[in-house]
Scaffold this motif. Structure first.
Motif, PDB file in Angstrom:
ATOM      1  N   GLU A   1      93.946  63.108 -14.295  1.00  0.00           N
ATOM      2  CA  GLU A   1      93.416  63.102 -12.938  1.00  0.00           C
ATOM      3  C   GLU A   1      94.441  63.553 -11.923  1.00  0.00           C
ATOM      4  OE1 GLU A   1      91.248  59.836 -11.575  1.00  0.00           O
ATOM      5  OE2 GLU A   1      89.560  60.497 -12.764  1.00  0.00           O
ATOM      6  N   GLY A   2      95.286  64.472 -12.294  1.00  0.00           N
ATOM      7  CA  GLY A   2      96.197  65.041 -11.320  1.00  0.00           C
ATOM      8  C   GLY A   2      97.346  64.144 -10.933  1.00  0.00           C
ATOM      9  N   ILE A   3      97.333  62.895 -11.371  1.00  0.00           N
ATOM     10  CA  ILE A   3      98.459  62.026 -11.096  1.00  0.00           C
ATOM     11  C   ILE A   3      99.149  61.771 -12.427  1.00  0.00           C
ATOM     12  CG2 ILE A   3      99.213  59.877 -10.065  1.00  0.00           C
ATOM     13  CD1 ILE A   3      96.565  59.716  -8.667  1.00  0.00           C
ATOM     14  N   PRO A   4     100.409  62.122 -12.561  1.00  0.00           N
ATOM     15  CA  PRO A   4     101.064  61.950 -13.861  1.00  0.00           C
ATOM     16  C   PRO A   4     101.383  60.482 -14.126  1.00  0.00           C
ATOM     17  CG  PRO A   4     102.638  62.654 -12.244  1.00  0.00           C
ATOM     18  CD  PRO A   4     101.332  62.579 -11.527  1.00  0.00           C
ATOM     19  N   ALA A   5     101.683  60.182 -15.381  1.00  0.00           N
ATOM     20  CA  ALA A   5     102.095  58.829 -15.727  1.00  0.00           C
ATOM     21  C   ALA A   5     103.489  58.577 -15.170  1.00  0.00           C
ATOM     22  CB  ALA A   5     102.100  58.670 -17.242  1.00  0.00           C
ATOM     23  N   VAL A   6     103.776  57.321 -14.883  1.00  0.00           N
ATOM     24  CA  VAL A   6     105.126  57.011 -14.429  1.00  0.00           C
ATOM     25  C   VAL A   6     106.072  57.199 -15.608  1.00  0.00           C
ATOM     26  CG1 VAL A   6     104.693  55.471 -12.529  1.00  0.00           C
ATOM     27  CG2 VAL A   6     104.648  54.588 -14.842  1.00  0.00           C
ATOM     28  N   ARG A   7     107.289  57.558 -15.294  1.00  0.00           N
ATOM     29  CA  ARG A   7     108.242  57.737 -16.372  1.00  0.00           C
ATOM     30  C   ARG A   7     108.834  56.384 -16.738  1.00  0.00           C
ATOM     31  NH1 ARG A   7     111.727  61.951 -13.426  1.00  0.00           N
ATOM     32  NH2 ARG A   7     110.397  61.383 -11.714  1.00  0.00           N
ATOM     33  N   SER A   8     108.431  55.880 -17.888  1.00  0.00           N
ATOM     34  CA  SER A   8     108.859  54.538 -18.244  1.00  0.00           C
ATOM     35  C   SER A   8     110.343  54.501 -18.558  1.00  0.00           C
ATOM     36  CB  SER A   8     108.077  54.027 -19.448  1.00  0.00           C
ATOM     37  OG  SER A   8     108.506  54.688 -20.599  1.00  0.00           O
ATOM     38  N   THR A   9     110.917  55.672 -18.761  1.00  0.00           N
ATOM     39  CA  THR A   9     112.341  55.715 -19.086  1.00  0.00           C
ATOM     40  C   THR A   9     113.194  55.729 -17.826  1.00  0.00           C
ATOM     41  OG1 THR A   9     112.109  58.082 -19.136  1.00  0.00           O
ATOM     42  CG2 THR A   9     112.021  56.950 -21.229  1.00  0.00           C
ATOM     43  N   LEU A  10     112.515  55.693 -16.690  1.00  0.00           N
ATOM     44  CA  LEU A  10     113.187  55.833 -15.406  1.00  0.00           C
ATOM     45  C   LEU A  10     114.400  54.922 -15.284  1.00  0.00           C
ATOM     46  CD1 LEU A  10     112.656  57.239 -12.681  1.00  0.00           C
ATOM     47  CD2 LEU A  10     111.661  55.110 -11.956  1.00  0.00           C
ATOM     48  N   PHE A  11     114.259  53.725 -15.780  1.00  0.00           N
ATOM     49  CA  PHE A  11     115.299  52.742 -15.521  1.00  0.00           C
ATOM     50  C   PHE A  11     116.244  52.570 -16.684  1.00  0.00           C
ATOM     51  CE2 PHE A  11     111.760  51.446 -12.837  1.00  0.00           C
ATOM     52  CZ  PHE A  11     112.379  51.675 -11.632  1.00  0.00           C
ATOM     53  N   GLU A  12     116.119  53.416 -17.673  1.00  0.00           N
ATOM     54  CA  GLU A  12     116.989  53.230 -18.820  1.00  0.00           C
ATOM     55  C   GLU A  12     118.224  54.085 -18.716  1.00  0.00           C
ATOM     56  OE1 GLU A  12     114.746  53.511 -22.387  1.00  0.00           O
ATOM     57  OE2 GLU A  12     113.262  52.083 -21.673  1.00  0.00           O
ATOM     58  N   ARG A  13     118.437  54.673 -17.553  1.00  0.00           N
ATOM     59  CA  ARG A  13     119.558  55.577 -17.437  1.00  0.00           C
ATOM     60  C   ARG A  13     120.882  54.845 -17.259  1.00  0.00           C
ATOM     61  NH1 ARG A  13     117.200  60.238 -13.804  1.00  0.00           N
ATOM     62  NH2 ARG A  13     115.283  59.058 -13.958  1.00  0.00           N
ATOM     63  N   GLY A  14     121.057  53.925 -16.339  1.00  0.00           N
ATOM     64  CA  GLY A  14     122.346  53.241 -16.207  1.00  0.00           C
ATOM     65  C   GLY A  14     122.591  52.329 -17.403  1.00  0.00           C
ATOM     66  N   ARG A  15     123.763  52.408 -17.993  1.00  0.00           N
ATOM     67  CA  ARG A  15     124.082  51.534 -19.132  1.00  0.00           C
ATOM     68  C   ARG A  15     125.309  50.693 -18.779  1.00  0.00           C
ATOM     69  NH1 ARG A  15     120.598  51.656 -23.876  1.00  0.00           N
ATOM     70  NH2 ARG A  15     118.972  52.728 -22.755  1.00  0.00           N
ATOM     71  N   GLY A  16     125.469  49.577 -19.492  1.00  0.00           N
ATOM     72  CA  GLY A  16     126.654  48.740 -19.319  1.00  0.00           C
ATOM     73  C   GLY A  16     126.762  48.233 -17.889  1.00  0.00           C
ATOM     74  N   ILE A  17     127.952  48.396 -17.340  1.00  0.00           N
ATOM     75  CA  ILE A  17     128.207  47.883 -15.999  1.00  0.00           C
ATOM     76  C   ILE A  17     127.318  48.574 -14.980  1.00  0.00           C
ATOM     77  CG2 ILE A  17     130.124  49.515 -15.613  1.00  0.00           C
ATOM     78  CD1 ILE A  17     130.252  45.931 -14.344  1.00  0.00           C
ATOM     79  N   TYR A  18     126.935  49.835 -15.283  1.00  0.00           N
ATOM     80  CA  TYR A  18     126.130  50.586 -14.330  1.00  0.00           C
ATOM     81  C   TYR A  18     124.712  50.035 -14.211  1.00  0.00           C
ATOM     82  CZ  TYR A  18     130.017  53.702 -14.403  1.00  0.00           C
ATOM     83  OH  TYR A  18     131.276  54.207 -14.302  1.00  0.00           O
ATOM     84  N   ALA A  19     124.309  49.247 -15.186  1.00  0.00           N
ATOM     85  CA  ALA A  19     123.000  48.617 -15.089  1.00  0.00           C
ATOM     86  C   ALA A  19     122.922  47.732 -13.855  1.00  0.00           C
ATOM     87  CB  ALA A  19     122.717  47.805 -16.343  1.00  0.00           C
ATOM     88  N   PHE A  20     124.067  47.208 -13.425  1.00  0.00           N
ATOM     89  CA  PHE A  20     124.063  46.301 -12.284  1.00  0.00           C
ATOM     90  C   PHE A  20     124.326  47.026 -10.975  1.00  0.00           C
ATOM     91  CE2 PHE A  20     124.955  43.716 -15.964  1.00  0.00           C
ATOM     92  CZ  PHE A  20     124.094  42.664 -15.772  1.00  0.00           C
ATOM     93  N   VAL A  21     124.914  48.213 -11.073  1.00  0.00           N
ATOM     94  CA  VAL A  21     125.235  48.940  -9.840  1.00  0.00           C
ATOM     95  C   VAL A  21     123.960  49.253  -9.070  1.00  0.00           C
ATOM     96  CG1 VAL A  21     126.186  51.076  -8.906  1.00  0.00           C
ATOM     97  CG2 VAL A  21     127.327  49.931 -10.806  1.00  0.00           C
ATOM     98  N   GLY A  22     122.937  49.732  -9.784  1.00  0.00           N
ATOM     99  CA  GLY A  22     121.694  50.130  -9.129  1.00  0.00           C
ATOM    100  C   GLY A  22     121.033  48.994  -8.367  1.00  0.00           C
ATOM    101  N   PRO A  23     120.649  47.915  -9.061  1.00  0.00           N
ATOM    102  CA  PRO A  23     119.967  46.831  -8.361  1.00  0.00           C
ATOM    103  C   PRO A  23     120.783  46.242  -7.215  1.00  0.00           C
ATOM    104  CG  PRO A  23     119.737  46.565 -10.712  1.00  0.00           C
ATOM    105  CD  PRO A  23     120.661  47.724 -10.511  1.00  0.00           C
TER     106      PRO A  23
END
Lengths: 442, 403
Positions: free
Chosen positions: A42-64
């Motif tokens: 319907e013209g609206i794509p699915a959300v990218r569920s991998t969106l938040f899997e990019r920061g790893r380790g300590i960087y997981a906390f930098v974003g939030p």
């Protein structure tokens, strides 16, 4: 059963899908992956569920943390621009959350549950701050659960903004069962109400998932419509002359009270003053359940595979339609459980006014996105927003410092800013920047 | 007219598609027969007509016209249910609710914010950017429209301020989804929250508990009184006294159609939404096109919000749009990203709102509350595929990386 399915797993999913889930999308984000045709529904794509899997380790906390700081800073600018002192406002809000309770360490005693014995404890469990903290935790309960509703669907690539409606459905069923069937044993009654509410919410949200799976109706629109339908049906049910309006005073549009036997036990504070019910433990247990389903079951594996790449999942024999429906149903179950915990834990009754004013489901959405859909993150994000709501409520906030009606809208602004900046993925950004810096000398 | 006539000549009336369409019409007819002015008092008529519609639907379904066939079955069932309930209630109540001219005029009033939202969304989505922030842009326009109107006592200024405010919101959406390549649905949701918070905050800060001033209707967007139409019995009731913005929405539809489908600029817009790389290769700036499209989408949607606050209800409340933007988005999908089918969808949703608005006058507030859910339910049924899947612009929702 789990051992079996784990052994069989590599056969179900091709090695590349398995590897993708283990190594994370970071390594796989090649040009081909960008260009691969995404199924456009319907013209609206699915959300990218991998969106938040990019920061790893300590960087997981930098974003939030970065997101939170930016959101509160910009919220502070709004406060400043309208002639209030943001530091004083935030201080007043913080004092209302009860989180300052942890700072007042002393020598107190606590009663051991189910006995009259008292033992040493570091904090005063009956201070004002303790009462405030009870309120915050009470609010955190539905936020965690509606947050899980968003998080679970997100892992399947679905953006569930219908947590609010699913929460209402749970609340309505809890009211209906809690105010009737007084002949049931208390334990059975509570359990029945919780289970029925969860199933109703699962069916309600599962409808959106089913429509997405079969006819491709996008979940953002269907769940928003289901939200409004739930709101108006509830306003009808509990409104004047509605079928679930109270039997005593026909002029007041509110439901009957939940009977004693159907109330969740209050373990901290007084029941009359909205003490903390065991609902918070249900919510915390659900965080664990969420982690187990996502990481340790075949269902969770399939859900993540579909969320990562529906086409690859379909090619490897996973039914995308089944997972869309199931993921939405489980998500709806979480949210509805939140509604039931609120009703049976402290609200005990519901009226159209409460229904129109509630925005717990949307707060849960912000909490889940802030927490990057991880159980710990959802829990901490929920605590942050619960504190913010409680601290800005008209009961806690001193109107001479900042009017509570304004503060309620400030919460919404901060919520919007959080969602806006969380999408930026500051953690992933920081990691990329550092990698680039490391590469440059070589 | 000739185009329609030639097209009709090309249709084979026994083709499954045509039969399915007839089934849908029969379903609607089943309901309509029980309403004024015909007032069929027996339940037999709607049932028979409805069953004919369902039969036509099943026939079309079995011959691979699933969308239209399914639609006919749903229309037939709804027609029977609504027809029976209408035949059962009293003629007096029906006459009170179903005053066709008033109902259709109200339909236009309710459909207009949807039209602006949907047309705004059309530009945005045709350029390949998904816009679930229409709701927030409408709300922004509604607040800033009434604020500027109260300030300047001039509705033209108010509309311009509203459009500017909507454009600012849209600019955030544009920067986030075009340059920063953030997920467009999440950004849109964030803008909805921010619009809700900011308008609520400013509303409380500026107007407090008193609400917006009561004299807004003196400075609001004027109604157009057409004396020569007003004297015609039926049409006068519909078109005699409509707000200026409703007429402008008709103009907007025509202009949008001409612009998007009949000019080179429209072709560029569509090509950016369908295949940005190809568009880039032939020298069209994808980013520039998308920025212009998204920002004008915000301005157009905000204009719909301004109509809502200073042309229609003449006041503002927190979260007053209550899902209008999303219904507009659904209308856009229902109308397959084309102006006139989208307009038809907005009329359908507007009609259900108008009906929900008029039903309490006869059936009491209790039922009226329940009927408020009608537009949302209808939208849900519509997007659930009565017409079936509609495929949007191919690059919709996907950020474009320059090479």
């Amino acid at each position: 059963v789990t051992d079996d399915s784990r052994d069989r797993r590599p056969e179900q999913g091709p090695p590349d899908a398995e590897q993708a889930l283990q190594t994370g999308p970071d390594e796989l984000r090649t040009e081909e992956a960008e260009e691969a045709p995404q199924p456009v529904v319907e013209g609206i794509p699915a959300v990218r569920s991998t969106l938040f899997e990019r920061g790893r380790g300590i960087y997981a906390f930098v974003g939030p943390i970065g997101t939170t700081v930016i959101a509160f800073f910009m919220g502070g600018l709004v406060v400043l621009a309208t002639g209030h002192n943001p530091l004083r406002v935030y201080r007043a809000i913080f004092d209302g959350t009860g989180l300052n309770w942890f700072f007042h360490v002393g020598s107190y005693s606590i009663r051991i549950p189910f006995s009259t014995h008292k033992v040493f404890f570091w904090w005063d469990t009956s201070s004002i701050a303790a009462q405030n903290l009870q309120q915050t935790l009470l609010l955190a309960t539905p936020i965690i659960l509606t947050g899980l509703a968003v998080a679970f669907a997100f892992r399947c690539g679905l953006f569930n903004i219908g947590g609010q409606g699913q929460y209402f459905v749970g609340a309505y069923v809890a009211i209906w069962i809690g105010t009737t069937m007084a002949h049931l044993q208390p334990f059975v009654h509570v359990l029945f109400a919780l289970v029925a509410a969860t199933l109703a919410g699962a069916a309600y949200a599962g409808l959106a998932g089913f429509l997405k799976a079969t006819v491709g109706a996008h979940e953002v629109i269907t769940t928003i419509m289901l939200n409004w339908i739930a709101i108006w049906v509830g306003s009808y049910l509990f409104g004047q002359q509605g079928p679930l309006q109270n039997s005593a005073q026909k002029a007041i549009p509110i439901s009957n009270d939940v009977v004693e036997g159907a109330k969740l036990p209050v373990f901290w504070g007084l029941k009359l003053l909205q003490g903390l019910s065991i609902g918070i433990f249900i919510a915390l247990a659900m965080l664990v359940v969420y982690w187990i389903i996502i990481n340790r079951t075949t269902l969770g594996f399939e859900v993540r595979a579909v969320g990562f790449n529906p086409e690859a999942a379909r090619a490897s024999g996973i039914s995308v339609a089944r997972n869309y429906t199931l993921a939405m149903a489980i998500a709806g179950g979480f949210a509805a459980l939140g509604g039931a915990c609120d009703i049976l834990g402290w609200e005990y009754r519901l009226g159209p006014g409460d229904i129109q004013a509630s925005e717990i489901g949307f707060i849960g959405l912000a909490a889940a996105l802030l927490g990057r859909n991880s159980p710990l993150g959802v829990g901490l994000g929920s605590l942050l927003f619960a504190g913010l709501i409680n601290g800005t409520s008209d009961r806690q906030l001193d109107p001479t410092i900042f009017p509570p009606e304004l503060a309620g809208n400030l919460t919404t602004i901060i919520q919007g800013l959080v969602v806006l900046f969380v999408g930026l993925n500051l953690g992933g950004l920081a990691m990329l920047l550092r990698r680039r810096r490391r590469r440059r000398p070589s | 007219v000739t185009a329609v006539a030639t097209r009709l000549n090309g249709v084979r009336w026994t083709s499954p598609r045509a039969v399915g369409v007839v089934g849908i019409v029969l379903g609607i007819l089943a309901f309509w027969l029980a309403l004024p002015p015909l007032h069929t008092r027996t339940t037999v008529v709607p049932v028979v007509v409805g069953i004919l519609g369902i039969a036509a639907g099943i026939w079309a379904w079995s011959r691979a016209e699933r969308r239209v066939g399914g639609g006919a079955v749903v229309a037939g069932v709804l027609g029977i249910v609504l027809g029976i309930s209408a035949a059962q209630s009293s003629v007096g109540k029906l006459n009170q609710v179903v005053v066709w001219s008033a109902l259709l005029a109200a339909t236009l009033r309710y459909a207009t914010p949807l039209v602006y939202a949907a047309i705004g969304g059309l530009y945005c989505e045709r350029s390949g950017v998904v816009n679930v922030a229409l709701e927030g842009m409408l709300l922004t326009g509604a607040y800033f429209g009434i604020w500027a109107d109260d300030f300047s006592h001039n509705w033209v200024v108010a509309c311009l301020v509203a459009m500017a405010a909507g454009a600012v919101m849209a600019t955030i959406h544009a920067v986030w989804s075009i340059h920063l390549k953030v997920d467009q649905i999440i950004t849109g949701t964030a803008i909805n929250f921010m619009a809700l918070g900011i308008t609520g905050y400013l509303f409380i800060q500026h107007y407090g508990d008193n609400g917006t001033p009561g004299n807004i209707d003196q400075y609001g967007i004027p109604d157009i009184h057409l004396g020569f139409i007003a004297s015609i019995p039926f049409l006068g009731g519909i078109f005699g006294q409509l707000n200026l913005m409703i007429w402008l929405s008709f103009l907007l539809l025509i202009l949008t159609y001409v612009f998007v489908f009949r000019t080179p600029y429209g072709l560029r817009l569509r090509s950016v939404g369908e295949h940005p790389r190809a568009a880039d290769t032939v020298g069209i700036s994808v980013y520039k096109t998308r920025y212009i499209a998204v920002i004008s989408s915000g301005a157009i949607a905000a204009l719909g919000g301004a109509y809502l606050s200073i042309g229609f209800v003449h006041s503002f409340n927190q979260d007053m749009t209550s899902g209008t933007g999303f219904i507009g988005l659904a209308a856009l999908i229902f109308g397959k990203w084309r102006p006139f089918p989208t307009w038809g969808a907005t009329l359908l949703f507007g009609f259900s709102s108008a009906l929900a608005d008029r039903l309490p006058t006869a059936y009491g507030n209790q039922w009226g509350t329940l009927f408020q859910a009608l537009p949302y339910l209808l939208t849900l049924i519509a997007v659930a595929g009565v017409i079936g899947r509609s495929i949007g612009p191919a690059a919709s929702g996907r950020p474009y990386d320059k090479q």
